[in-house]
Design a protein around this motif. Structure first.
Motif, short mmCIF file in Angstrom:
data_model
loop_
_atom_site.label_atom_id
_atom_site.label_comp_id
_atom_site.label_asym_id
_atom_site.label_seq_id
_atom_site.Cartn_x
_atom_site.Cartn_y
_atom_site.Cartn_z
N ALA A 1 32.08 23.74 19.55
CA ALA A 1 33.54 23.88 19.53
C ALA A 1 34.09 24.46 20.81
N GLY A 2 33.21 24.98 21.70
CA GLY A 2 33.68 25.55 22.94
C GLY A 2 32.56 26.19 23.72
N TYR A 3 32.89 26.63 24.92
CA TYR A 3 31.91 27.33 25.76
C TYR A 3 32.62 28.29 26.69
N VAL A 4 31.85 29.27 27.17
CA VAL A 4 32.29 30.16 28.23
C VAL A 4 31.15 30.26 29.23
N ARG A 5 31.51 30.27 30.51
CA ARG A 5 30.52 30.44 31.59
C ARG A 5 30.79 31.79 32.23
N THR A 6 29.76 32.65 32.26
CA THR A 6 29.88 34.00 32.82
C THR A 6 28.75 34.22 33.81
N VAL A 7 29.11 34.62 35.03
CA VAL A 7 28.11 34.75 36.11
C VAL A 7 28.43 35.96 36.99
N PRO A 8 27.43 36.41 37.76
CA PRO A 8 27.76 37.37 38.82
C PRO A 8 28.67 36.65 39.83
N CYS B 1 25.78 45.03 46.03
CA CYS B 1 26.89 45.96 45.84
C CYS B 1 27.93 45.44 44.86
N ASN B 2 27.77 44.20 44.40
CA ASN B 2 28.71 43.57 43.46
C ASN B 2 28.02 43.26 42.13
N ALA B 3 26.79 43.76 41.97
CA ALA B 3 25.97 43.43 40.79
C ALA B 3 26.51 44.00 39.49
N HIS B 4 27.43 44.94 39.57
CA HIS B 4 28.00 45.54 38.36
C HIS B 4 29.15 44.72 37.77
N VAL B 5 29.46 43.58 38.39
CA VAL B 5 30.59 42.75 37.97
C VAL B 5 30.08 41.40 37.45
N ARG B 6 30.74 40.92 36.40
CA ARG B 6 30.53 39.55 35.93
C ARG B 6 31.88 38.87 35.98
N GLN B 7 31.84 37.54 36.14
CA GLN B 7 33.07 36.78 36.23
C GLN B 7 33.02 35.60 35.26
N GLY C 1 24.33 45.03 31.92
CA GLY C 1 24.57 46.21 32.74
C GLY C 1 25.86 46.18 33.53
N ALA C 2 26.70 45.19 33.32
CA ALA C 2 27.97 45.12 34.05
C ALA C 2 28.93 46.17 33.53
N THR C 3 29.76 46.68 34.42
CA THR C 3 30.77 47.66 34.04
C THR C 3 32.18 47.11 34.26
N ARG C 4 32.25 45.86 34.73
CA ARG C 4 33.55 45.24 35.04
C ARG C 4 33.42 43.74 34.86
N ILE C 5 34.52 43.09 34.43
CA ILE C 5 34.54 41.64 34.30
C ILE C 5 35.85 41.12 34.88
N THR C 6 35.77 40.00 35.58
CA THR C 6 36.94 39.43 36.24
C THR C 6 37.03 37.94 35.91
N LEU C 7 38.15 37.36 36.30
CA LEU C 7 38.34 35.91 36.16
C LEU C 7 39.50 35.50 37.04
N ARG C 8 39.63 34.19 37.19
CA ARG C 8 40.76 33.60 37.90
C ARG C 8 41.38 32.59 36.94
N VAL D 1 45.82 33.38 39.78
CA VAL D 1 46.00 34.74 39.28
C VAL D 1 44.64 35.37 39.05
N LEU D 2 44.41 36.52 39.68
CA LEU D 2 43.16 37.25 39.55
C LEU D 2 43.34 38.33 38.49
N MET D 3 42.46 38.32 37.49
CA MET D 3 42.54 39.29 36.40
C MET D 3 41.21 39.98 36.23
N GLY D 4 41.22 41.21 35.74
CA GLY D 4 39.99 41.93 35.52
C GLY D 4 40.19 43.05 34.53
N ARG D 5 39.08 43.61 34.11
CA ARG D 5 39.10 44.76 33.21
C ARG D 5 37.78 45.50 33.28
#
Length: 171
Positions: free
Chosen positions: A69-76, A82-88, A119-126, A163-167
């Motif tokens: 019914a759907g998918y999401v793609r999440t990657v470093p 120095c950016n390993a704590h983020v997923r997008q 182990g990510a502490t932050r997630i972003t998207l465009r 638009v760049l978004m994150g949390r």
């Protein structure tokens, strides 16, 4: 894992993608392509879904009643230590027949859960500026606008903002 936070449709199953999902995900990608969210040309029939840089390990799949019914793609976002704590989140699609049933929300929540587990502490998207439904979903899930690249893309006869978004994933 069953995602109980979707009371509209409690039988949504979110799982890791596997190579055997290729035909269903390729068909979903073709069926859901739109200039509302895509900056690349529409995928061609027979074009592989998985490939170099896009292996099954990057995807989580939503199923309803055993059907994709759907998918999401999440990657470093970068290979930099120095950016390993983020997923997008770099892709989210929901089948037309499954829209309005909590699938996108379940996928976003699963992406955040997976990112935390890695182990990510932050997630972003465009997200494209004119994609109001996606922007509203992300805002409802705690994402904030962190930047806007005005007129970044020329799509369907007009300029569109990126638009760049994150949390944070710590709360």
């Amino acid at each position: 894992m069953i995602v109980p936070e979707t009371p509209q449709h409690p039988d949504i199953l979110i799982r890791a993608a596997v190579a055997a999902d290729e035909p269903a995900l390729a068909a979903l990608d073709r069926a859901t392509w739109s200039p509302l969210h895509a900056v690349l040309p529409a995928p061609e029939p027979g074009q592989p879904f998985f490939g170099e840089g896009h292996p099954p390990e990057h995807y989580q799949v939503a199923e309803i009643g055993g059907a994709v019914a759907g998918y999401v793609r999440t990657v470093p976002p970068t290979p930099l230590p120095c950016n390993a704590h983020v997923r997008q989140i770099q892709g989210l699609a929901v089948a037309t027949a499954a829209r309005g049933r909590g699938v996108a929300r379940a996928l976003v929540r699963a992406a955040m859960e997976r990112a935390r587990a890695e182990g990510a502490t932050r997630i972003t998207l465009r997200v494209l500026g004119h994609n109001a439904p996606a922007r509203a979903l992300y805002a409802a899930e705690g994402f904030a606008v962190e930047g806007v690249l005005r007129g970044e893309f020329f799509l369907d006869g007009g300029y569109v903002d990126d638009v760049l978004m994150g949390r944070s994933l710590l709360h």
